[in-house]
Enzyme design. Structure first.
Site, PDB file in Angstrom:
ATOM      1  N   PHE A  59       1.538 -12.519   3.623  1.00 26.92           N
ATOM      2  CA  PHE A  59       0.622 -13.669   3.612  1.00 26.92           C
ATOM      3  C   PHE A  59       1.407 -14.902   4.025  1.00 26.92           C
ATOM      4  CE2 PHE A  59      -1.511 -17.339   1.854  1.00 26.92           C
ATOM      5  CZ  PHE A  59      -2.834 -17.105   2.191  1.00 26.92           C
ATOM      6  N   ASP A 115       9.838 -16.895   4.804  1.00 23.69           N
ATOM      7  CA  ASP A 115       8.780 -17.663   4.169  1.00 23.69           C
ATOM      8  C   ASP A 115       9.069 -17.672   2.670  1.00 23.69           C
ATOM      9  OD1 ASP A 115       6.538 -18.592   2.884  1.00 23.69           O
ATOM     10  OD2 ASP A 115       5.099 -17.561   4.177  1.00 23.69           O
ATOM     11  N   LYS A 170       4.461 -25.107  -1.904  1.00 30.56           N
ATOM     12  CA  LYS A 170       4.079 -24.940  -3.318  1.00 30.56           C
ATOM     13  C   LYS A 170       4.618 -26.079  -4.191  1.00 30.56           C
ATOM     14  CE  LYS A 170       2.121 -20.712  -3.020  1.00 30.56           C
ATOM     15  NZ  LYS A 170       0.691 -20.549  -3.150  1.00 30.56           N
TER      16      LYS A 170
HETATM   17  C1  LIG Z   1       4.264 -16.856   1.018  1.00 31.87           C
HETATM   18  C2  LIG Z   1       3.232 -17.884   1.355  1.00 31.87           C
HETATM   19  N1  LIG Z   1       3.218 -18.432   2.578  1.00 31.87           N
HETATM   20  C3  LIG Z   1       2.318 -19.367   2.922  1.00 31.87           C
HETATM   21  C4  LIG Z   1       1.358 -19.789   2.030  1.00 31.87           C
HETATM   22  C5  LIG Z   1       0.359 -20.829   2.437  1.00 31.87           C
HETATM   23  O1  LIG Z   1       0.560 -22.012   1.733  1.00 31.87           O
HETATM   24  P1  LIG Z   1      -0.618 -23.109   1.629  1.00 31.87           P
HETATM   25  O2  LIG Z   1      -1.715 -22.498   0.822  1.00 31.87           O
HETATM   26  O3  LIG Z   1       0.052 -24.276   0.939  1.00 31.87           O
HETATM   27  O4  LIG Z   1      -1.023 -23.426   3.014  1.00 31.87           O
HETATM   28  C6  LIG Z   1       1.327 -19.232   0.749  1.00 31.87           C
HETATM   29  C7  LIG Z   1       0.278 -19.638  -0.212  1.00 31.87           C
HETATM   30  O5  LIG Z   1      -0.061 -18.951  -1.141  1.00 31.87           O
HETATM   31  C8  LIG Z   1       2.282 -18.252   0.395  1.00 31.87           C
HETATM   32  O6  LIG Z   1       2.292 -17.694  -0.808  1.00 31.87           O
END
Ligand SMILES: Cc1ncc(COP(=O)(O)O)c(C=O)c1O
Length: 405
Positions: free
Chosen positions: A147, A232, A261
């Site tokens: 994700f 990520d 986050k």
């Molecule tokens: C691993 C990871 N990458 C990207 C995101 C996307 O972040 P945002 O919701 O702040 O756009 C999330 C959100 O849960 C995430 O857990």
């Protein structure tokens, strides 16, 4: 436990049923909503409009590292608001400069360039754009189960068909390979690959940890074939897994790292960091109105300071380990596996997680699903250990209540 401001917030809030009805009438429809209006918070507790208290294992989807309403953040943003809030990146700013230095102090020395934005997905977008610009290649390799966010570029890397299908056509050039499969990576990464992106623990995908050998292999592969390696760490970063960054557990350093986050104590912020020697964005090719604004930078500076002063990454390692041990020691036919690191924990069930989460909520503990069968726990790193004990018993009671013969 809860202070007067919090209790007043609950008392002042509109009737819970009215809040729910109003949101249902006007909300985008994008969210599966739970029938409670959360109106205040303190530490690791949330409070709804009827004054009911919950232990917060959602942590705003992993945002709440320090606990709710930390006084250091309150002071930092109050003071900064009195000075300046809006200062686009065409001007220099003291809080932004300080943030670069603070991040620099905690990241590996090879990092030294940053793009500041407003969410995790924007940090991922920036990573893809920068990788394409620097390598003059288009391909992005991502992992099945991953994700990375919901904007069109980040969504093109995100795995789950349910999130992708309504919005096609997505961005071309993206490919998914099985997670932890080095042979698949060897077949996929070639001289048209700009970057490979990987989460070190897949959060949304079910708390699935990356394998050490895979990660080391991926590092070598990317270096050999001229592709950039992006971690990520939006969910795993900043102490969540018991180290400042999850890559420290593996001793593998990427070329780019995405953060988000809890980086600004609950205010919206994303950040991309990358190796100084790679170069920079060509001027005027990327930007953000709110990115790097002084208010959020002040909150981020305070957050990094608190993480360090209260040794929260170390605390997450210590209490996370004990909590994981107690969860792993449960012998229950409906628990398939307990996974995680620090305070990023998943309990995989042999049944659907949602009914268990509902029963836990009724008994005062809020947690998240990951996929259909995993109960995901992302508490503040400052959560008292006795709360974790209550989470354990509430979870077991809920399991019994929902699925006991
Ligand atoms: C691993 C990871 N990458 C990207 C995101 C996307 O972040 P945002 O919701 O702040 O756009 C999330 C959100 O849960 C995430 O857990």
């Amino acid at each position: 436990m809860l202070n007067e401001i919090v209790l007043h917030a609950a008392a002042d809030a509109a009737n819970q049923a009215d809040i729910l009805a109003c949101e249902d009438l006007h909300t985008s429809g994008a969210y599966g909503k739970r029938p409670m209006a959360i109106v205040a918070a303190e530490g690791a507790r949330l409070i709804d409009a009827e004054g009911k208290e919950y232990i917060d294992m959602v942590g705003g989807h992993g945002v709440c590292l320090l606990g709710h309403r930390h006084t250091a953040i309150l002071e930092a943003i109050t003071q900064q608001y009195e000075r300046i809030v809006t200062c686009p990146e065409i001007f220099y700013n003291d809080q932004r400069a300080r943030l670069y230095q603070s991040l620099q102090a905690h990241l590996a020395p090879r990092f030294g360039r940053y793009f500041l934005c407003n969410s995790g997905a924007e940090a991922v977008e920036a990573a893809f754009k920068l990788s394409r610009a620097l390598t003059q290649r288009a391909g992005i390799v991502a992992m099945q189960g991953c994700f990375h966010g919901r904007t069109l570029g980040a969504l093109s890397a995100t795995w789950r068909p349910k999130y992708r299908e309504p919005f096609g056509p997505l961005v071309p050039g993206f490919e998914h390979i099985p997670f932890n499969d080095l042979e698949a990576a060897q077949a996929a990464v070639n001289d048209s690959t700009a970057a490979v992106i990987v989460e070190l623990i897949q959060g949304e995908g079910g708390i699935n940890p990356v394998e050490d050998e895979f990660l080391h292999g991926l590092r070598s592969l990317c270096s050999e074939r001229g592709a950039l390696l992006i971690f990520d760490e939006i969910q795993t970063g900043l102490g969540r897994t018991g180290r400042w960054f999850c890559y420290e557990h593996h001793e593998v350093i990427p070329d780019l790292i995405c953060l988000g986050k809890g980086i600004a104590g609950g205010l919206p912020m994303g950040a991309l960091a990358w190796r100084s020697d790679l170069g920079t964005f060509p001027q005027h090719t990327h930007g953000s109105t709110f990115g790097g604004n002084p208010l959020v930078c002040a909150a981020a500076n305070a957050t990094l300071q608190v993480l360090e002063a209260e040794s929260l990454p170390e605390r997450a390692a210590e209490i996370g380990e004990r909590f994981l041990d107690t969860l792993r020691s449960i012998e229950h036919p409906l628990i398939r596996q307990v996974r995680g690191r620090g305070l990023m924990i998943g309990i995989e069930l042999r049944r659907r997680a949602t009914p268990v989460l509902q029963a836990m909520a009724e008994n005062g503990v809020l947690a998240l699903p990951a996929g259909t069968t995993v109960v995901r726990l992302l508490p503040p790193l400052s959560i008292p250990e006795q709360d974790l004990e209550r989470v354990r018993t509430t979870f077991l009671d809920a399991l019994e209540e929902v699925y006991g013969d």
